[in-house]
Motif scaffolding. Sequence first.
Motif, short mmCIF file in Angstrom:
data_model
loop_
_atom_site.label_atom_id
_atom_site.label_comp_id
_atom_site.label_asym_id
_atom_site.label_seq_id
_atom_site.Cartn_x
_atom_site.Cartn_y
_atom_site.Cartn_z
N LEU A 24 0.83 -1.21 0.00
CA LEU A 24 0.00 0.00 0.00
C LEU A 24 0.86 1.25 0.00
O LEU A 24 0.56 2.24 -0.69
CB LEU A 24 -0.92 -0.01 1.22
CG LEU A 24 -1.83 1.21 1.40
CD1 LEU A 24 -2.82 1.31 0.25
CD2 LEU A 24 -2.56 1.12 2.73
N LYS A 25 1.96 1.23 0.76
CA LYS A 25 2.86 2.38 0.80
C LYS A 25 3.50 2.64 -0.56
O LYS A 25 4.01 3.73 -0.80
CB LYS A 25 3.94 2.14 1.85
CG LYS A 25 3.42 2.18 3.29
CD LYS A 25 4.52 1.88 4.29
CE LYS A 25 4.01 1.95 5.72
NZ LYS A 25 5.08 1.64 6.71
N LYS A 26 3.48 1.64 -1.42
CA LYS A 26 4.02 1.80 -2.77
C LYS A 26 2.92 2.07 -3.80
O LYS A 26 3.17 2.05 -5.01
CB LYS A 26 4.81 0.54 -3.15
CG LYS A 26 5.96 0.30 -2.20
CD LYS A 26 6.85 -0.83 -2.63
CE LYS A 26 8.00 -0.98 -1.64
NZ LYS A 26 8.74 0.29 -1.43
N GLY A 27 1.70 2.30 -3.31
CA GLY A 27 0.60 2.63 -4.19
C GLY A 27 -0.16 1.44 -4.75
O GLY A 27 -1.03 1.61 -5.59
N LEU A 28 0.14 0.25 -4.26
CA LEU A 28 -0.51 -0.95 -4.76
C LEU A 28 -1.60 -1.37 -3.77
O LEU A 28 -1.31 -1.94 -2.71
CB LEU A 28 0.51 -2.08 -4.94
CG LEU A 28 1.57 -1.81 -6.01
CD1 LEU A 28 2.66 -2.87 -5.96
CD2 LEU A 28 0.95 -1.77 -7.39
N ARG A 29 -2.85 -1.13 -4.12
CA ARG A 29 -3.96 -1.40 -3.22
C ARG A 29 -4.63 -2.74 -3.49
O ARG A 29 -5.16 -3.38 -2.58
CB ARG A 29 -5.02 -0.29 -3.35
CG ARG A 29 -4.52 1.08 -2.94
CD ARG A 29 -5.58 2.14 -3.19
NE ARG A 29 -5.09 3.46 -2.79
CZ ARG A 29 -5.19 3.95 -1.57
NH1 ARG A 29 -5.76 3.23 -0.61
NH2 ARG A 29 -4.72 5.16 -1.27
N ASN A 30 -4.64 -3.16 -4.74
CA ASN A 30 -5.42 -4.34 -5.12
C ASN A 30 -4.50 -5.55 -5.27
O ASN A 30 -4.15 -5.97 -6.37
CB ASN A 30 -6.17 -4.07 -6.43
CG ASN A 30 -7.16 -5.17 -6.74
OD1 ASN A 30 -7.75 -5.78 -5.83
ND2 ASN A 30 -7.37 -5.44 -8.01
N VAL A 31 -4.11 -6.13 -4.12
CA VAL A 31 -3.17 -7.24 -4.14
C VAL A 31 -3.67 -8.45 -3.34
O VAL A 31 -3.04 -9.51 -3.37
CB VAL A 31 -1.79 -6.81 -3.59
CG1 VAL A 31 -1.12 -5.81 -4.52
CG2 VAL A 31 -1.91 -6.25 -2.17
N TRP A 32 -4.78 -8.29 -2.64
CA TRP A 32 -5.34 -9.40 -1.84
C TRP A 32 -6.44 -10.08 -2.64
O TRP A 32 -7.40 -9.44 -3.07
CB TRP A 32 -5.88 -8.87 -0.52
CG TRP A 32 -6.47 -9.94 0.36
CD1 TRP A 32 -5.79 -10.88 1.09
CD2 TRP A 32 -7.87 -10.19 0.59
NE1 TRP A 32 -6.67 -11.70 1.75
CE2 TRP A 32 -7.95 -11.30 1.47
CE3 TRP A 32 -9.05 -9.59 0.14
CZ2 TRP A 32 -9.18 -11.81 1.91
CZ3 TRP A 32 -10.26 -10.09 0.59
CH2 TRP A 32 -10.31 -11.18 1.46
N MET A 33 -6.30 -11.39 -2.85
CA MET A 33 -7.22 -12.12 -3.71
C MET A 33 -8.48 -12.51 -2.93
O MET A 33 -8.43 -13.31 -2.00
CB MET A 33 -6.54 -13.37 -4.27
CG MET A 33 -5.30 -13.05 -5.08
SD MET A 33 -4.49 -14.55 -5.71
CE MET A 33 -2.78 -13.99 -5.73
N ARG A 34 -9.59 -11.95 -3.33
CA ARG A 34 -10.86 -12.18 -2.64
C ARG A 34 -11.29 -13.64 -2.79
O ARG A 34 -11.13 -14.24 -3.84
CB ARG A 34 -11.92 -11.25 -3.20
CG ARG A 34 -11.57 -9.77 -3.02
CD ARG A 34 -12.21 -8.89 -4.08
NE ARG A 34 -11.73 -7.52 -4.03
CZ ARG A 34 -10.61 -7.09 -4.63
NH1 ARG A 34 -9.84 -7.93 -5.31
NH2 ARG A 34 -10.25 -5.82 -4.53
N GLY A 35 -11.86 -14.17 -1.71
CA GLY A 35 -12.38 -15.53 -1.77
C GLY A 35 -11.35 -16.62 -1.54
O GLY A 35 -11.67 -17.80 -1.66
N THR A 36 -10.11 -16.24 -1.22
CA THR A 36 -9.07 -17.25 -1.01
C THR A 36 -8.94 -17.55 0.48
O THR A 36 -8.16 -16.93 1.19
CB THR A 36 -7.72 -16.77 -1.59
OG1 THR A 36 -7.36 -15.51 -1.00
CG2 THR A 36 -7.82 -16.59 -3.09
#
Length: 235
Positions: A24-36
């Motif tokens: 997140l500190k590097k601007g990457l918000r969408n990295v957690w895979m939903r439903g896993t």
Amino acid sequence: MPLDSKAAETLKGVSTATLTTVLLKKGLRNVWMRGTKPLKPGQGRVVGPAFTLRFVPAREDLATPASWASPISTRAAIEAMPEGVVAVADAMGVLDAGIFGDILCSRMKKRGVAGLVTDGVMRDAEGVLASNLSVWCDGIAAPPSVAGLTFVGWQEPIACGGVAVFPDDVVVVDDDGAVLIPAAYLDQVLAEAPEQERMEAWIMTEVDRGIPLPGLYPMNEETKARYEAWKAAPV
């Protein structure tokens, strides 16, 4: 490419929660895979390069039991998996067709696959558990994959749980689910994540001592100075 053993050991010491903070500190918000979600508790933390698998909606002329013997099949993909990879399957969130069962999971375990992550579901739950393959998925369903999905390829860009996954991106998965580290960010994450984990562990000791949160989390300058002094102190 296989993941360097030192890098793997470093990441096994970092929680997925910490990794999402670092990214997140590097601007990457969408990295957690939903439903896993872990198929069973206590699977531990699994780390490895992504080996991607892609399903599309079922089409009657393609999604048949005969397709299991096709050169483009889940069976062929499993035989192409190198040791140590994390298989990441794009099942489009379909919850009524199990993408893998006991036989396929047993073969993956035999080949040294580190784990399986999917936004879909599994079948043959008892047999999958008996295979001892570490699995993260969104549940269990008895129907086979061809009841709702068509397998179309492997080692190409996919979406899993709403996250873009490219072959050889790094996957870290634990009780909180699966987190994707883009390959281009791996060195930065390896350099910063252990310190983030160490800092948060120290903050927890302060919480246990009764220190109020304001100025502690996040740290103000006085707290940072105390933390740096703690790090510099002889063990």
